[in-house]
Enzyme design. Structure first.
Site, PDB file in Angstrom:
ATOM      1  N   GLU A 154       8.435  -6.234   1.008  1.00 34.55           N
ATOM      2  CA  GLU A 154       9.428  -7.085   1.645  1.00 34.55           C
ATOM      3  C   GLU A 154      10.015  -8.039   0.615  1.00 34.55           C
ATOM      4  OE1 GLU A 154       9.778  -9.623   5.821  1.00 34.55           O
ATOM      5  OE2 GLU A 154       7.944  -8.569   5.285  1.00 34.55           O
ATOM      6  N   CYS A 203       0.813  -1.216   0.000  1.00 38.26           N
ATOM      7  CA  CYS A 203       0.000   0.000   0.000  1.00 38.26           C
ATOM      8  C   CYS A 203       0.843   1.261   0.000  1.00 38.26           C
ATOM      9  CB  CYS A 203      -0.962   0.020   1.178  1.00 38.26           C
ATOM     10  SG  CYS A 203      -2.242   1.270   0.963  1.00 38.26           S
ATOM     11  N   TYR A 254      23.963   5.211 -16.037  1.00 39.51           N
ATOM     12  CA  TYR A 254      24.828   5.664 -14.955  1.00 39.51           C
ATOM     13  C   TYR A 254      25.945   6.497 -15.582  1.00 39.51           C
ATOM     14  CZ  TYR A 254      27.156   5.517 -10.431  1.00 39.51           C
ATOM     15  OH  TYR A 254      27.720   5.852  -9.217  1.00 39.51           O
TER      16      TYR A 254
END
Length: 373
Positions: free
Chosen positions: A285, A271, A344
Site C-alpha cells: 500500500e 507477503c 523506453y
C-alpha cells in the site's frame, strides 16, 4: 519566577546544535520545564525524517531566526484546541488510499479534502507522545506519535505485555499483570514454523482487541499508519521466536504484517509468497515510508536479478517478470529504472541486458570475495 528563555517563535526556523554541529530545524512546539522558569522546544530537523524530532533546551538554539526560508504559521496558544477529524467529511477507506497516494500527483490534481486531511494528520501527530517502550525484557526508543488514550499522553515510558499486548503506565501494574496473564503466544492459527520461528494468522474480527493493540504498538514506529481500530477487514500475520522455559513454550513477538481480506487494488502489503499461492499480482500500500522503500526495493532487486540471471539469452518481458514474481508491473519498472537497467524504446519498456550482465557479474564477484575471506 521570571522567564529568562529566549523568545523563539513556534513554526519558525533556527540553527540548532545536533550531533555536534549546527543544523537547520523548525520549532514545532514548546513546553515549560516543571518547577523552573525555563522552556524546552520540540524541533524538526529539515531534510530528515520525523523520527529524529526531539525536545531540546534553549541553549542548543541559535537565537537568530532564519527568515529567508518558508515556515508554517504558528497556531496561537488560545486557539490550540485538540484537533479532531471533521465529522462532515466522512473519510472512507478509498479516500484514505487516495490520500496516501497524493504525493504521486500534481498539486493541482489533489483533492482539497485530502490536503486538509494531511494537514490535520500532521497537526495531530506532530509531537511524539511516548518516548520509550518496554516490551518484555527489551526497552527501546520510539519514533512517532501513536493514538493511545489521553491518560497515556506524554509518558516517559510505556509498558506493554509482549504476549497479550495490553499496555500500562506503571511498573507495578506491569508486574501484577505479568503474574496474572496466562497468554504465551499470539491468538489465531499457527500457519508457519521453522526451527524456533513461527507465524500466526490472526483475524482482526475474531481477535479485535489484540489486533488493535498490535496496531497501536506498531504506530510508534510507522509514521503514516492509519489503521488502529477499523481492523476487522484485515488478517494479521504475527512473527514470533519460540523460547523453551521449564518445558513450556513462550512465543516472543518479533514483528508482523497485515493483509486485507478483500483488496480491490490487490494490496498484499508484505507477503508475495501468499500472493503466489493465491495466484495474484500484488503491491504494498502506498506511499511507502523511507525505510519501507529501502526494504521493498532491496527485495525487488534481488528477486528480479535472480530471475533475469536464470533467463539470460531469452526474451523476458515485464509482464513475464510480473507473472513469475507476483510483483506489480509498475513496481518492476520502477525497480529496474532505479538500477538503470531499463529503457523506453518504440513504445515499450526494454530491459538493458548489457548493464544487467555487468551488474550480475559485479554482485557475483563481491559475494565470491566475501566467501573467500
Amino acid at each position: 519566577m521570571t522567564d529568562t528563555t529566549p523568545q523563539f517563535t513556534v513554526g519558525s526556523l533556527y540553527m540548532v546544535q545536533w550531533r555536534g554541529a549546527p543544523h537547520k530545524a523548525k520549532i514545532v512546539e514548546k513546553r515549560k520545564i516543571p518547577e523552573s522558569d525555563k522552556y524546552q522546544f520540540y524541533v524538526h530537523y529539515t531534510n530528515y525524517d520525523r523520527r529524529l524530532d526531539e525536545w531540546v533546551d534553549a541553549d542548543m538554539i541559535d537565537p537568530n531566526e532564519i527568515v529567508d526560508a518558508p515556515a508554517t504559521v504558528a497556531v496561537p496558544e488560545d486557539q490550540g484546541a485538540k484537533p479532531t477529524l471533521n465529522e462532515d467529511r466522512k473519510v472512507t477507506r478509498n479516500m484514505k488510499r487516495k490520500f496516501d497516494e497524493m504525493n504521486f500527483h500534481k498539486p493541482s490534481e489533489i483533492d482539497p479534502k485530502l490536503e486538509d486531511l494531511e494537514k490535520e494528520r500532521e497537526e495531530i501527530t506532530k509531537i511524539r507522545n511516548i518516548n520509550i517502550l518496554q516490551l518484555g525484557k527489551y526497552r527501546m526508543n520510539t519514533w512517532y506519535f501513536s493514538p493511545y488514550p489521553d491518560d497515556y499522553k506524554e509518558l516517559p515510558l510505556l509498558y506493554v505485555c509482549e504476549f497479550c499486548l495490553k499496555y500500562m503506565r506503571l511498573p507495578e501494574s506491569m508486574a501484577k499483570h505479568k503474574s496474572a496473564c496466562k497468554k504465551r503466544r499470539p491468538p489465531g492459527a499457527l500457519v508457519y514454523e521453522k526451527g524456533d520461528i513461527r507465524i500466526y494468522e490472526v483475524d482482526g474480527k475474531e481477535d479485535k482487541l489484540y489486533c488493535q493493540n498490535l496496531c497501536l504498538l506498531s504506530k510508534l514506529f510507522l509514521d503514516h499508519k492509519t489503521v488502529y481500530y477499523d481492523i476487522e477487514p484485515f488478517r494479521f500475520y504475527v512473527l514470533t521466536q519460540r523460547e523453551r522455559i521449564k518445558s513450556k513454550d513462550y512465543d516472543h513477538v518479533l514483528g508482523y504484517f497485515s493483509k486485507e481480506k478483500l483488496s480491490y487494488e490487490n494490496y498484499n502489503l508484505a507477503c508475495y509468497e501468499l500472493s503466489k499461492i493465491d495466484n495474484k499480482i500484488g503491491s504494498p500500500e502506498l506511499p511507502l515510508s523511507d525505510l519501507g522503500l529501502v526494504g521493498y526495493r532491496s527485495y525487488w532487486q534481488a528477486v528480479l536479478l535472480d530471475i533475469l540471471q536464470q533467463n539470460q539469452g531469452t526474451q523476458v518481458s515485464i509482464k513475464d517478470l510480473s507473472l513469475l514474481t507476483s510483483i506489480r508491473q509498475e513496481d518492476i519498472v520502477s525497480t529496474l529504472s532505479s538500477m538503470d537497467m531499463i529503457r523506453y524504446w518504440k513504445g515499450e519498456h526494454v530491459i538493458w541486458y548489457a548493464i544487467l550482465l555487468s551488474l550480475v557479474l559485479y554482485v557475483v564477484t563481491i559475494c565470491s570475495r566475501r566467501l573467500r575471506s
